[in-house]
Design an enzyme around this catalytic site. Structure first.
Site, PDB file in Angstrom:
ATOM      1  N   LYS A 179       0.850  -1.202   0.000  1.00  0.00           N
ATOM      2  CA  LYS A 179       0.000   0.000   0.000  1.00  0.00           C
ATOM      3  C   LYS A 179       0.879   1.243   0.000  1.00  0.00           C
ATOM      4  O   LYS A 179       1.939   1.255   0.651  1.00  0.00           O
ATOM      5  CB  LYS A 179      -0.895  -0.035   1.252  1.00  0.00           C
ATOM      6  CG  LYS A 179      -1.928   1.081   1.345  1.00  0.00           C
ATOM      7  CD  LYS A 179      -2.853   0.839   2.540  1.00  0.00           C
ATOM      8  CE  LYS A 179      -3.886   1.936   2.710  1.00  0.00           C
ATOM      9  NZ  LYS A 179      -4.823   1.661   3.819  1.00  0.00           N
ATOM     10  N   SER A 231      -9.874  -0.650   6.992  1.00  0.00           N
ATOM     11  CA  SER A 231      -9.324  -0.537   5.633  1.00  0.00           C
ATOM     12  C   SER A 231      -8.642  -1.764   5.060  1.00  0.00           C
ATOM     13  O   SER A 231      -8.285  -1.768   3.889  1.00  0.00           O
ATOM     14  CB  SER A 231      -8.352   0.626   5.574  1.00  0.00           C
ATOM     15  OG  SER A 231      -9.077   1.805   5.476  1.00  0.00           O
ATOM     16  N   SER A 283      -9.742   1.784   2.897  1.00  0.00           N
ATOM     17  CA  SER A 283      -8.886   2.556   2.032  1.00  0.00           C
ATOM     18  C   SER A 283      -7.845   1.743   1.273  1.00  0.00           C
ATOM     19  O   SER A 283      -7.250   2.259   0.331  1.00  0.00           O
ATOM     20  CB  SER A 283      -8.163   3.618   2.866  1.00  0.00           C
ATOM     21  OG  SER A 283      -7.258   3.004   3.776  1.00  0.00           O
TER      22      SER A 283
HETATM   23  N1  GLN Z   1     -13.056   4.151   6.331  1.00  0.00           N
HETATM   24  C1  GLN Z   1     -12.410   4.580   7.534  1.00  0.00           C
HETATM   25  C2  GLN Z   1     -12.010   6.030   7.404  1.00  0.00           C
HETATM   26  O1  GLN Z   1     -12.327   6.615   6.427  1.00  0.00           O
HETATM   27  C3  GLN Z   1     -11.247   3.689   7.836  1.00  0.00           C
HETATM   28  C4  GLN Z   1     -10.023   3.986   7.092  1.00  0.00           C
HETATM   29  C5  GLN Z   1      -8.868   3.097   7.444  1.00  0.00           C
HETATM   30  O2  GLN Z   1      -9.011   2.057   8.087  1.00  0.00           O
HETATM   31  N2  GLN Z   1      -7.700   3.547   7.057  1.00  0.00           N
HETATM   32  O3  GLN Z   1     -11.413   6.593   8.242  1.00  0.00           O
END
Ligand code: GLN
Length: 478
Positions: A74, A173, A149
């Site tokens: 990532k 994410s 994400s």
């Molecule tokens: N969807 C969550 C957010 O927008 C989690 C994101 C993540 O785990 N990096 O913060």
């Protein structure tokens, strides 16, 4: 069947070599460019590394446990010499000065990094759509989101570009994109994988973990990347157990709780049906299933969207166009330059989080929001601890829906935030959780369910998920 083990066997036996495996992987990547799951590809470097591995094998040297297997990282993880953009205009030109511990461990085991994957900007998002490089597409249905994400890491494993990838999970994410893409994703216990070299989003919630096509592959990757690191002050000083070793043990007598709050009207019926059917299989295999209750689940989204933006606003303060990042010249003074840089370089979601975060940390509101959220976080954690007195694991949907359409939730940010309702509690509590594909809905989109366990219960999670995975694939064949 483990993709990693079969590739390893093929490479070690000489029926394939690392160079041809990497080449094949790069070909798939370029064929699927419409998925937009990669930000930067390092094909030449990957092929060089592959021929080094092939040389090692020829000389009879140990090429490592991942001996030439291509992997994805990532784009919020540093890899020396490669760009780490965080899918942001802010860091578009940023070259990593060193390598994150988790990545270093993968490389030491012989893994070959093909490139860095697309993601929501600074890992803020649930759909992959906040990336400055455009949305990632779900390989199962390209009109849909692969989740976020870690959108690119999940999409490239699901599309079989690579057998495994690293993702990060601050509020879901790893697990939610794994659920949307029909693969396995594991968020480990907070502190077992080093955060050194990972761009911090919300430091008390962030965890790195594996995304892979099977439970065994995820277990192998976690064994490699976990372990104490003195460069991360939150790292747990504990031996890493052999997760893969006991993965075939029986799950007879394992007590599993299904939380009522995850199975109510807000959860789509096909998701509920698949989770229930999977729980029946678990019972058939000897697990003891019972209903449990986690009534504080309804506060998790509110608590998370105070704590995560608060920490993010502090973490992102260093991106001022002077110490790091895109530097805009306002033609005026220093403060105006910083303002111009941040205005130009950050996308709308990142700006929203910074504003939310600085607001809840500002004097006058700090007690009302931030302190209150921290107290509620403790209550959520305690609620899990109470339930774990009664059951060994919790089994629940990872997301209330299957993959939604690209653009479906971008206009309504509250809807987007609410889609995280089932994943963020595990981050608030710091407990491990793994997504396993457990079925398909009527549109043939994958349904994901997660096993959550007490601190450091990864071994039990892998074993139980592996047993269910096997049972699901044999009942599919019948
Ligand atoms: N969807 C969550 C957010 O927008 C989690 C994101 C993540 O785990 N990096 O913060």
């Amino acid at each position: 069947m483990s993709r990693i083990i079969s590739l390893r066997k093929a490479i070690l036996s000489g029926s394939k070599n690392a160079s041809s495996v990497v080449k094949e992987s790069l070909e798939k990547v370029s064929k699927d460019s419409n998925l937009n799951c990669w930000i930067n590809i390092y094909g030449k470097e990957a092929l060089e590394k592959a021929s080094e591995i092939d040389e090692k094998i020829k000389k009879g040297e140990d090429p490592g446990r991942l001996c030439g297997i291509p992997v994805a990282v990532k784009d919020n993880m540093l890899v020396r010499g490669m760009k780490t953009t965080n899918a942001s205009r802010m860091l578009n030109e940023y070259i990593s000065p060193y390598t994150a511990t988790a990545v270093e461990k993968m490389q030491a085991a012989g893994a070959i990094i093909i490139g860095k994957t697309n993601m929501d900007e600074f890992a803020m998002g649930s759909s992959g759509e906040t990336s400055a490089f455009g949305a990632t597409r779900n390989p199962i249905d390209t009109a849909r989101s692969p989740g976020g994400s870690s959108s690119g890491s999940a999409a490239c494993v699901s599309a079989d570009h690579v057998p495994a990838a690293l993702g990060s999970d601050t509020g879901g994410s790893i697990r939610q994109p794994a659920a949307f893409c029909g693969i396995v994703g594991m968020k480990p216990t907070y502190g077992i994988v080093s955060r050194y070299g990972i761009s911090p989003f919300s430091s008390s919630l962030d965890q790195v973990g594996p995304i892979a096509s099977t439970v065994l592959d995820a277990a192998i990757i976690l064994e490699i990347i976990a372990g104490y690191d003195r460069r991360d002050s939150t790292s747990i000083k504990k031996e890493v157990p052999g997760y893969a070793e006991t993965i075939n043990d029986s799950i007879q007598g394992v007590k599993i709780g299904i939380p009522a709050e995850y199975m109510q009207d807000g959860t789509d019926p096909p998701v509920r049906d698949s989770v229930l059917a999977a729980s029946e299989l678990l019972e058939k295999m000897g697990a003891k299933i019972k209903e449990v209750s986690l009534p504080l689940t309804k506060y998790a989204v509110s608590v998370y969207y105070i704590i995560a933006p608060a920490e993010a606003s502090a973490n992102l303060a260093r991106l001022d166009g002077i110490r790091y990042g895109l530097s805009a010249d306002s033609g005026k003074d220093f403060i105006s330059d910083v303002t111009a840089s941040r205005t130009e370089a950050f996308g709308i979601e990142v700006k929203r989080r910074i504003m939310l975060g600085t607001y809840v940390l500002s004097s006058g509101y700090y007690e009302d929001y931030y302190i209150k959220a921290q107290k509620a976080r403790t209550l959520i954690k305690n609620e899990f601890m109470e339930v774990f007195k009664d059951v060994d694991l919790i089994f629940a949907p990872t997301s209330p829906t299957t993959a939604f359409k690209l653009g479906e939730k971008t206009g309504d940010i509250l809807k987007m935030y609410l889609s995280d309702v089932f994943t963020i509690s595990a981050n608030l509590a710091g407990i491990p959780a793994l997504n396993l594909p457990v079925g398909r809905d009527s549109k043939n989109l994958p349904v994901g369910a997660q096993f959550m366990g007490n601190y450091l219960s990864e071994k039990l999670i892998f074993r139980t998920a592996h047993a269910l995975e096997k049972e699901l694939s044999s009942s599919e064949k019948q």
